[in-house]
Design an enzyme around this catalytic site. Structure first.
Site, PDB file in Angstrom:
ATOM      1  N   ASP A 104       0.893  -1.188   0.092  1.00 39.42           N
ATOM      2  CA  ASP A 104       0.085  -0.050  -0.038  1.00 39.42           C
ATOM      3  C   ASP A 104       0.700   1.376  -0.021  1.00 39.42           C
ATOM      4  O   ASP A 104       0.665   2.192   0.606  1.00 39.42           O
ATOM      5  CB  ASP A 104      -1.004  -0.137   1.068  1.00 39.42           C
ATOM      6  N   ASP A 143       3.316  -6.284  -3.198  1.00 35.74           N
ATOM      7  CA  ASP A 143       2.221  -7.095  -3.069  1.00 35.74           C
ATOM      8  C   ASP A 143       1.060  -6.608  -4.214  1.00 35.74           C
ATOM      9  O   ASP A 143       0.282  -7.383  -4.886  1.00 35.74           O
ATOM     10  CB  ASP A 143       1.617  -7.321  -1.893  1.00 35.74           C
ATOM     11  N   ASN A 203      -8.581 -12.438  -4.290  1.00 37.48           N
ATOM     12  CA  ASN A 203      -7.665 -11.975  -3.016  1.00 37.48           C
ATOM     13  C   ASN A 203      -6.390 -12.436  -3.267  1.00 37.48           C
ATOM     14  O   ASN A 203      -6.078 -13.662  -3.469  1.00 37.48           O
ATOM     15  CB  ASN A 203      -8.267 -12.389  -1.765  1.00 37.48           C
TER      16      ASN A 203
END
Length: 497
Positions: A219, A241, A379
């Site tokens: 993030d 990620d 996910n």
């Protein structure tokens, strides 16, 4: 209350606990009953995090008892709400908080962390938390949640995982004015000072825990994410990620937003097509990027981001169904309120032919025809625990894009015809621990074939080897060498009675 009589005597707590001896099964039952009494998902998140602080093994026993039920609480979508409220619900620190003012002292701060055998670090600077934007220090909920899934989904021992917040300030005015905010109260520091902090952090982690310690970026805003990945990927054991972890989840050729995930996905699709024999130039021509303002072209200055709720209109979905027998619809933006469409809309507008996957979970859908479909959660929890397990188990020091392609292929082969018939694009989350181990085994095979794994000797049965490393929630027997039993053995016998 799971301590036996002997353990209570050794620990000096006999009489300080109720006389009943409680197994972990009964403790699980007590937790579930208390969990059901909570008012909403945020209360459930707070309850589970409190359990993680009090009894780590019981916490993971709870998660693994029904991962489909609890993942939406400790991860998306509830973790987004938890991050927004992180300063308010803050109870006990978890992980390391390193600030821009700690430059020159990061190695000393790492010495304060009690665990010396850390194999995976998840780090964020809180600037792009899910689809919620800059949450500053409140973003710590993301690495904490990610690493909980490393254990619950991938079997990695929690003591080997370290969540880190790099607090460089925040541009979120609401947080800066909030008296409860737990982070630095100034605007984000950028430029050379920011880069110096990252450089020092990466070196300090590798010096402390070794060059094969995995550092997962999470993030970071687009302005930093891509350049930091490019800067560090060939020097440290690292991956992003959002860019790479999500990229194994899709097989589309039209993307509605140019977010980090979409760029990583497009690159991986190109690699997959090249592997099948298509020249790269032709691969690139099959990929189109669209944002809320239209087609993205080279000279476009648009900086639209993800999380455009309702972006997949009825017309778009029906058009997809008109030229695809089984259209695949990915509504991946988090949290649920930001999803591009709902599962019900997908199945309804495609007359049950669509296959749906979302970033946050949706309930099953029953159409008027009586057909019931089970939406898949696209996910990256299907990927990063398995990748992390393989990287740390095989001491892989360079995480290439090919590793993610191997993971994508392995995941695809685990999807059955029955899964597709139920509208699932991925295996059920209930099987995710086994999925992670199988992905990790395939990655290890590839790594050893290409001289990327440094662990020696090479395990002959890689899946069996990985299973020996997985974390157990069973309680360990307490042993105290200095303990001496009472001279009067009847004392112990009386206690037992």
């Amino acid at each position: 209350m799971a301590f036996s009589l002997e353990e209570r005597l050794q620990l000096g707590v006999h009489g300080l606990l109720p006389p009943c001896f409680v197994s972990q099964d009964i403790q699980l039952l007590r937790v579930l009953k208390n969990y059901d009494m909570k008012r909403d998902d945020l209360d459930r998140y707070i309850f589970l995090m409190g359990l993680q602080d009090r009894s780590e093994k019981l916490f993971y026993r709870v998660l693994m008892s029904d991962i489909e039920r609890f993942m939406p609480i400790i991860y998306t979508p509830t973790v987004g709400l938890a991050c927004q409220q992180y300063s308010l619900i803050f109870r006990r620190p978890r992980g390391l908080f390193i600030t821009i003012h700690d430059r020159g002292h990061i190695s000393t701060i790492l010495q304060n962390w009690p665990e010396k055998d850390v194999k995976a670090v998840c780090v964020t600077d809180g600037e792009r938390i899910l689809g919620l934007g800059d949450l500053g220090c409140n973003g710590m909920g993301i690495p904490v949640g990610k690493l909980a899934l490393y254990t619950a989904c991938g079997g990695m021992p929690p003591q080997q995982c370290l969540p880190v917040m790099l607090d460089v300030g925040t541009d979120n005015e609401t947080l800066l004015k909030d008296p409860l905010y737990i982070g630095l109260r100034h605007k984000r520091v950028r430029g050379q000072a920011y880069d110096d902090l990252l450089d020092e952090f990466m070196k300090a982690v590798s010096d402390r825990y070794g060059m094969d310690c995995l550092i997962q970026f999470e993030d970071f805003a687009n302005v930093n994410a891509f350049r930091l990945l490019s800067k560090y990927r060939n020097k440290y054991c690292t991956f992003n990620d959002d860019i790479q972890g999500n990229s194994v989840l899709l097989c589309l050729f039209v993307f509605i937003v140019p977010v980090q995930a979409a760029m990583g996905i497009a690159e991986l699709i190109t690699m997959a097509m090249e592997k099948e024999g298509l020249p790269r130039e032709q691969c690139v021509r099959k990929i189109w990027m669209v944002d809320s303002k239209g087609l993205i072209v080279k000279v476009c200055k648009s900086s639209s981001v993800a999380a455009v709720a309702g972006a997949f209109s009825e017309q778009i979905i029906r058009d997809m169904a008109s030229f695809n027998e089984r259209p695949i619809i990915f509504a991946l933006s988090n949290p649920t309120s930001k999803a591009e469409c709902t599962a019900e809309q997908c199945y309804t507008f495609t007359e049950g032919r669509g296959i749906f996957a979302s970033g946050s979970p949706f309930d099953s859908v029953t159409l008027p025809s009586g057909m019931t479909f089970y939406p898949g959660q696209g996910n990256n929890a299907y990927i990063f625990p398995g990748v992390g397990l393989a990287v740390t188990a095989g001491a892989i020091r360079c995480i290439t894009e090919e590793i993610f392609l191997v993971a994508a292929e392995a995941l695809a082969h685990l999807v059955t015809e029955d899964d597709l018939a139920e509208g699932r694009l991925y295996p059920p989350l209930s099987s995710i621990r086994d999925v992670s181990i199988k992905l990790a085994a395939k990655i290890l095979e590839y790594a050893y074939e290409n001289n990327m794994a440094t662990l020696r000797p090479e395990p002959s049965d890689k899946e069996a080897y990985l299973r020996t490393l997985t974390y157990s929630t069973d309680y360990e027997e307490f042993v105290a060498d200095s303990y001496r039993w009472p001279e009067d053995s009847m004392t112990v016998q009386s206690c037992k009675l």
